[in-house]
Motif scaffolding. Sequence first.
Motif, PDB file in Angstrom:
ATOM      1  N   THR A 281       0.815  -1.217   0.000  1.00  0.00           N
ATOM      2  CA  THR A 281       0.000   0.000   0.000  1.00  0.00           C
ATOM      3  C   THR A 281       0.847   1.266   0.000  1.00  0.00           C
ATOM      4  OG1 THR A 281      -1.731  -1.190   1.188  1.00  0.00           O
ATOM      5  CG2 THR A 281      -1.858   1.211   1.186  1.00  0.00           C
TER       6      THR A 281
ATOM      7  N   MET B 229       0.693   4.160  -2.765  1.00  0.00           N
ATOM      8  CA  MET B 229       0.314   5.529  -2.397  1.00  0.00           C
ATOM      9  C   MET B 229       1.404   6.528  -2.799  1.00  0.00           C
ATOM     10  SD  MET B 229      -2.717   5.667  -1.187  1.00  0.00           S
ATOM     11  CE  MET B 229      -2.693   7.302  -0.450  1.00  0.00           C
TER      12      MET B 229
ATOM     13  N   TYR C 133       0.965   7.157  -6.378  1.00  0.00           N
ATOM     14  CA  TYR C 133      -0.234   7.980  -6.552  1.00  0.00           C
ATOM     15  C   TYR C 133       0.088   9.447  -6.270  1.00  0.00           C
ATOM     16  CZ  TYR C 133      -5.077   9.575  -5.834  1.00  0.00           C
ATOM     17  OH  TYR C 133      -6.273  10.238  -5.909  1.00  0.00           O
ATOM     18  N   GLU C 134       0.822   9.704  -5.198  1.00  0.00           N
ATOM     19  CA  GLU C 134       1.206  11.073  -4.862  1.00  0.00           C
ATOM     20  C   GLU C 134       2.116  11.669  -5.939  1.00  0.00           C
ATOM     21  OE1 GLU C 134       0.131  13.017  -2.518  1.00  0.00           O
ATOM     22  OE2 GLU C 134      -1.150  11.494  -1.608  1.00  0.00           O
TER      23      GLU C 134
ATOM     24  N   PRO D  40      -7.220  12.821 -10.438  1.00  0.00           N
ATOM     25  CA  PRO D  40      -7.530  11.518  -9.835  1.00  0.00           C
ATOM     26  C   PRO D  40      -8.401  10.634 -10.722  1.00  0.00           C
ATOM     27  CG  PRO D  40      -7.681  13.230  -8.185  1.00  0.00           C
ATOM     28  CD  PRO D  40      -7.480  13.927  -9.485  1.00  0.00           C
TER      29      PRO D  40
ATOM     30  N   ARG E 105     -10.435  12.003  -5.176  1.00  0.00           N
ATOM     31  CA  ARG E 105      -9.139  11.639  -4.599  1.00  0.00           C
ATOM     32  C   ARG E 105      -9.296  10.525  -3.565  1.00  0.00           C
ATOM     33  NH1 ARG E 105      -4.215  15.662  -3.019  1.00  0.00           N
ATOM     34  NH2 ARG E 105      -2.881  14.127  -2.002  1.00  0.00           N
ATOM     35  N   LEU E 106     -10.327  10.618  -2.718  1.00  0.00           N
ATOM     36  CA  LEU E 106     -10.558   9.600  -1.700  1.00  0.00           C
ATOM     37  C   LEU E 106     -10.905   8.258  -2.338  1.00  0.00           C
ATOM     38  CD1 LEU E 106     -10.920   8.724   1.241  1.00  0.00           C
ATOM     39  CD2 LEU E 106     -13.283   9.586   1.135  1.00  0.00           C
TER      40      LEU E 106
ATOM     41  N   GLU F 111      -7.766   6.609  -3.368  1.00  0.00           N
ATOM     42  CA  GLU F 111      -7.001   6.202  -2.178  1.00  0.00           C
ATOM     43  C   GLU F 111      -7.572   4.928  -1.563  1.00  0.00           C
ATOM     44  OE1 GLU F 111      -7.085   9.586   0.362  1.00  0.00           O
ATOM     45  OE2 GLU F 111      -5.552  10.694  -0.759  1.00  0.00           O
TER      46      GLU F 111
ATOM     47  N   SER G   4      -5.714   1.280  -1.208  1.00  0.00           N
ATOM     48  CA  SER G   4      -5.462   0.704   0.124  1.00  0.00           C
ATOM     49  C   SER G   4      -6.280  -0.549   0.416  1.00  0.00           C
ATOM     50  CB  SER G   4      -5.749   1.751   1.205  1.00  0.00           C
ATOM     51  OG  SER G   4      -7.109   2.169   1.143  1.00  0.00           O
TER      52      SER G   4
END
Length: 327
Positions: A217, A221, A224-225, A234, A312-313, A316, A320
């Motif tokens: 994860t 992440m 992704y960032e 996103p 965005r969430l 994420e 995850s």
Amino acid sequence: MQTINEDIKNGTFKPVYLLYGEEAFLKQSYKKKLRAAISGDDTMNYNYFEGKGLDVNELISLADTMPFFSERRLILIEDSGFFKTSSEALAEYLPMMPDTTCIVFVEEAVDKRNKLYKKVKDLGHIAEMKRQDSAQLARWAATILAQNGRKITPSTMNLFLERVGDDMENIRMELEKLISYTMGSEVVTAEDVKVITTVQITNKIFDMVAAITAGKTKRAMDLYEDLLTLREPPMRILFLIARQFNQLLLVRELQASGADRGTVASKLKVPPFVAGKLSSQAAAFTKEQLISYVQTCVDAEEAVKTGRMGDRLAVELLISQPRSSVR
């Protein structure tokens, strides 16, 4: 493309050409070559039209107009959509067009059943500009490097193509960076490639999917960032993740039917080295697992579009989510 090169070399041109396909660099390159060869710097007898909704009667009237103090009039028509929709008037006109006029069409997609397509095929020349395979790209890139006094090993070339992708325009720009960076050196090294080239977003997506499915994860992440820092929206990232899983699903199905790497590359329209990477990744999944990942991506997109979750969430949470919990 060989036919166009011969026409340019001999100075004998067909009344109409159609350049189409995925490889924008080749289309633009041959468009420019034809214009330079047919009309040169002559702007009086050169006309350019772009976009859908063009007036066919205006085009025909212009094509009927004799060139002014020149052998030919060149009409260049780009992204017209004529080869996807009905354009019978233009198709019926072409056989009557004066031999002092040459029309060059540049399109992204065509319907080969289209009447205009068939007429251009009968009267002129059609060139499909396909994505080049890895061997062709390697030869082309090596030629550019050699012209600039650089040598490169096959393994370093493979690394270069893996990082920059198969888009020829992007390859050309990355080669220019590489040539400038290695000024004073004869050999391009793997370290040079790693330092100066920019990894394409599709490569980052590939690594992100690998991290997601491996349960890494933090790595996913971080990638992704990185993409967010590069101002990738996103929802585009979500789309690319979904496309990656769809590709893996197709590869898994092809593998089940005994398809080799060449067949996979052909079906997915990707270079063989990309097909190899996809095949290796797809082998770690069952068909059912990949279907579940695709559905999870669809659910995330729906949640954003219905306002139940921010974009965005949504990404994420997808990143995850443990592999064991994917439906």
